[in-house]
Every structure is written in structure tokens, then in C-alpha cells.
Design an enzyme around this catalytic site. Structure first.
Site, PDB file in Angstrom:
ATOM      1  N   CYS A  34       0.804  -1.221   0.000  1.00 17.24           N
ATOM      2  CA  CYS A  34       0.000   0.000   0.000  1.00 17.24           C
ATOM      3  C   CYS A  34       0.839   1.273   0.000  1.00 17.24           C
ATOM      4  O   CYS A  34       0.282   2.376  -0.009  1.00 17.24           O
ATOM      5  CB  CYS A  34      -0.952  -0.014   1.183  1.00 17.24           C
ATOM      6  N   HIS A  79      -1.961   8.341   5.768  1.00 22.16           N
ATOM      7  CA  HIS A  79      -2.349   7.031   5.244  1.00 22.16           C
ATOM      8  C   HIS A  79      -3.745   6.677   5.760  1.00 22.16           C
ATOM      9  O   HIS A  79      -4.599   6.233   4.994  1.00 22.16           O
ATOM     10  CB  HIS A  79      -1.322   5.986   5.664  1.00 22.16           C
ATOM     11  N   GLU A  82      -0.021   5.654  13.395  1.00 20.76           N
ATOM     12  CA  GLU A  82       0.340   6.794  12.556  1.00 20.76           C
ATOM     13  C   GLU A  82       0.032   8.111  13.258  1.00 20.76           C
ATOM     14  O   GLU A  82       0.821   9.056  13.198  1.00 20.76           O
ATOM     15  CB  GLU A  82      -0.407   6.718  11.227  1.00 20.76           C
ATOM     16  N   LYS A 133      -9.121   8.617   2.523  1.00 29.32           N
ATOM     17  CA  LYS A 133      -9.679   7.265   2.419  1.00 29.32           C
ATOM     18  C   LYS A 133     -11.081   7.178   3.008  1.00 29.32           C
ATOM     19  O   LYS A 133     -11.814   6.218   2.730  1.00 29.32           O
ATOM     20  CB  LYS A 133      -8.762   6.247   3.098  1.00 29.32           C
ATOM     21  N   HIS A 153      -9.880   2.359   0.500  1.00 31.47           N
ATOM     22  CA  HIS A 153      -8.448   2.091   0.396  1.00 31.47           C
ATOM     23  C   HIS A 153      -8.151   1.475  -0.972  1.00 31.47           C
ATOM     24  O   HIS A 153      -8.480   0.314  -1.235  1.00 31.47           O
ATOM     25  CB  HIS A 153      -8.016   1.156   1.511  1.00 31.47           C
ATOM     26  N   PHE A 179       1.863  -3.492   3.847  1.00 30.64           N
ATOM     27  CA  PHE A 179       2.223  -4.820   4.328  1.00 30.64           C
ATOM     28  C   PHE A 179       3.682  -5.098   3.962  1.00 30.64           C
ATOM     29  O   PHE A 179       4.191  -4.659   2.940  1.00 30.64           O
ATOM     30  CB  PHE A 179       1.338  -5.885   3.688  1.00 30.64           C
TER      31      PHE A 179
END
Length: 411
Positions: free
Chosen positions: A166, A306, A317, A335, A340, A399
Site C-alpha cells: 500500500c 495514510h 500513525e 480514504k 483504500h 504490508f
């Protein structure tokens, strides 16, 4: 704003967006500013843990690309081509109007043509090898996102795909900037694309516990930084930026939407899918991006985070952002609107960050009713917030422990 005597900036002269928020810059900016989620129930995902998604509305491959591309190319490549064409046009370039040998393509992707693989596996098990399409491999391979864009736009410089999950789209923009700094290209189409809204992929994400289970209220499911978030809504989309050296953009009197000034990347080396709870990797990436830009934490006015709407990501975050930047920057996660888009997210959000700088407005975070009490950051919600934005940051986590950050400034 601090001086940047040693920073290397590249101009964002074009932007192409094909996302759940719409097709084109104007449609995207209007929807992102509305704060209205694009999430809907998705019948094609019936039987998966959560049958909801954010799809690109009104995307017709036949009309957009013609017959050949509409049946031989997988959707992730189709979205990339349309976004790249739009970005080139936005930058004032026409096919054949540039020296193709000096034009590069760097696109992020992670799941390639997952849908093609699923369909062809069914064909194989049902009818044997002769039922498998001879186009399977080019339909499936992740590198074909860059390959088909290069073919479509006669871009004969370096082309490659970045695969940092991502964070892929953000990584792509950083790599593209490095190509320009090295003199390997004069123009780079940089971005990301993803379309993997298949039952197998969504089932896998659901089994991991990554997805929201608000199937009864899809429009409320993606809620970054909210105390009641329970996972993300999976989406598709593509975002492409045309990047050029500032002096080259000025020489042809091109409009510059924003400038990419800094890039940083780091790896958690902590867990395959969970972020380091101390946020060390994304902090390292953010500090590296700021140093690369010749800027400090107090220079940052805005963060497009993010912000996935997952319990682990948002608190990790958010704490990191406060630790590094304090509570001064206006934070948003787009998002909440788009869902996402996985490997495309960083590029799409870099585009939104450029637009926030250009328009002097921070879009709201959709569905943020109550900020997680563990966070001490200024998250914009409810309505857009006008602001002068000289320096902005866009962050991405993926990931595998991949982390990447971009620093963008006003032109």
C-alpha cells in the site's frame, strides 16, 4: 518557510485521477471536499466477510480505450492508461509531442490482474489447458501497468513497477523523482493503479481482519481516526502525476500544481502485516523526506495521512504524527471518501495533496464523529478547512513493513 538551498524539486505539471471519487481532477476534488463516502454494497462480493467496496463510477473500457484494450487488458491496466492519458493532457503534452526516449513511466501495483488469474483458473479446472486464454500472463503480470502505459503514450525511457504494497504509489513518485535527478529522463509519468475487487482477494483481506464489517451501513464504514473504526473499505483506482524538472517546466511555461521536494522510505522489520506499534519505520521515512527537502517539522502545514480506518494503523500513525510534527499541521485522510485503493493510494493521495496546496483547502475526513481519544492531532472533519499550505506531507504504510513519505510544496 525554511530555505531549501540543497533541495531538489520536481514540478507536478499534470494530474490524472480515476478513482471512486470520479473520473478527472474536477470530479475528484469536488467529491473529496464533500466528505461523502463512495462506499456501496457490492453484489459481486456476496459471500465474502463484507460485501462492500468503492468502485470507479461510470468507467466504460470500450468507450475509454476501444475494443482491443477493453477485452485484452485487465482493469488495473485500463485504469492506469486512462489516468496517464489525462495526466499527460493536463500537463499540456500530446502523444508524439515529446521525445519518447526521454519519457519514463513508474507505477505502483501490488496485486496485478488477480481477477484474470481467478477466471482462468476456473477455465483450467473446468475445461483443461486449451480453455486458458493465451493472454493470461500479460493480463496478470504487475509490470504490465507500466508496460501498457508506455506503449500507449510512446514513453521509451525507463519503465518499471514498484511493489511496496500500500506504499507502492508513494514509492513510485519517489523513484520517479530520483530518475529526474539522475538525468535518466526529462519527463516521468509516476503513480499507482489497483483493481483487485475479487471474491478471493476480498475474502483474504477479510480473513485477516483488515476490513470493516459495517455491511449494513456502507457509507459509514470507512472512518479514519474515528474512535469507532473497525477496518477499511477496499477500493480500486489509479492516479498518475506528470513530473518534470522545475527549470524544464518553466522553460515551456507549464503550469505547476505543486512541487515534490522530498522523499523518504524505511522498513519496519517488525511483522508481515501489522505496523510497528511505535511507528519507527514511518517516523524514519517522514524524517528522511523532510531532511531530503531541506525542511523541518515546524515547516509542515498539512498532512494527507495514510489513515486506513484500521484500529492499528490509525493510532500508530496518529501518535507518530504528533511526536514528529506536533499538533500544528491540518491532518486529513481522504480514504474516508475513496476507501483504500491499496497500491494506488499513495499516488492518488499525492495528487490530492497537490490539489490542497493549489487550492488552499484541506478536505475533511469522512465519517469522523469522535476522534480516537489516544490521538492528539488536528484532524479536519465536517467541512473543508481553508488554509495557506506552503508545505505538505503525504504518508503511506504497506504490508511487509514498507513505509514511504513525500514532501510537497507550493510552486
Amino acid at each position: 518557510m525554511a530555505e531549501r538551498p540543497d533541495g531538489f524539486g520536481v514540478a507536478v505539471t499534470g494530474l490524472g485521477l480515476v478513482t471512486p471519487a470520479g473520473i478527472g481532477v474536477a470530479a475528484n476534488w469536488e467529491r473529496i471536499r464533500s466528505g461523502l463516502s463512495c462506499a456501496r454494497a457490492d453484489d459481486t462480493l456476496r459471500g465474502t466477510p463484507t460485501a462492500l467496496s468503492c468502485r470507479v463510477p461510470g468507467f466504460e473500457p470500450e468507450a475509454a480505450l476501444g475494443g482491443f484494450a477493453s477485452w485484452q487488458l485487465e482493469r488495473f491496466a485500463q485504469l492506469a492508461i486512462v489516468a496517464a492519458r489525462a495526466a499527460a493532457e493536463d500537463a499540456g503534452w500530446q502523444r508524439g509531442g515529446w521525445d519518447g526516449a526521454r519519457v519514463g513511466v513508474v507505477l505502483g501495483n501490488s496485486l496485478g490482474g488477480a481477477g484474470a488469474l481467478e477466471r482462468q483458473h476456473t477455465a483450467l479446472t473446468g475445461g483443461g489447458p486449451r480453455k486458458v486464454s493465451p493472454f493470461l500472463i500479460p493480463m496478470y503480470m504487475v509490470n504490465m501497468a507500466a508496460g501498457y502505459v508506455a506503449l500507449d503514450l510512446d514513453a521509451r525511457g525507463p519503465s518499471l513497477v514498484t511493489a511496496t504494497a500500500c506504499a507502492s504509489g508513494t514509492t513510485a513518485v519517489g523513484v520517479a523523482r530520483d530518475l529526474l535527478r539522475a538525468g535518466a529522463c526529462d519527463i516521468v509519468l509516476a503513480g499507482g493503479t489497483e483493481s483487485a475487487l475479487t471474491p478471493l482477494v476480498v475474502a483474504g483481506l477479510g480473513r485477516m481482519g483488515a476490513l470493516s464489517r459495517r455491511a449494513d451501513a456502507p457509507a459509514e464504514a470507512s472512518r479514519p481516526f474515528d474512535a469507532d473504526r473497525d477496518g477499511f473499505v477496499v477500493a480500486e483506482g489509479a492516479g498518475v502525476l506528470v513530473l518534470e524538472r522545475i527549470e524544464d517546466a518553466r522553460a515551456r511555461a507549464a503550469r505547476t500544481r505543486a512541487v515534490v521536494r522530498g522523499y523518504g522510505a524505511a522498513t519496519d522489520a517488525y511483522h508481515a502485516t501489522a505496523p510497528d506499534p511505535r511507528g519507527r519505520g514511518i517516523e524514519q521515512a517522514l524524517r528522511a523526506a523532510l531532511a531530503d527537502a531541506g525542511l523541518g517539522p515546524t515547516d509542515v502545514d498539512h498532512v494527507n495521512a495514510h489513515g486506513t480506518s484500521t484500529p492499528l494503523n490509525d493510532v500508530t500513525e496518529g501518535r507518530m504524527l504528533h511526536r514528529v510534527l506536533g499538533d500544528r499541521p491540518l491532518v486529513t485522510s481522504t480514504k474516508g471518501v475513496t476507501g483504500h485503493t491499496l497500491a494506488a493510494a499513495g499516488a492518488i493521495e499525492a495528487g490530492y495533496t497537490a490539489l490542497a496546496i493549489e487550492h488552499g483547502s484541506v478536505p475533511p475526513t469522512a465519517n469522523l464523529g469522535r476522534l480516537d481519544p489516544e490521538l492528539d492531532i488536528d484532524v479536519v472533519s465536517g467541512a473543508p478547512r481553508p488554509a495557506r499550505i506552503d508545505v505538505a506531507v503525504s504518508t503511506s504504510l504497506g504490508f511487509g513493513g514498507h513505509n514511504a513519505a513525500l514532501v510537497l510544496t507550493a510552486a
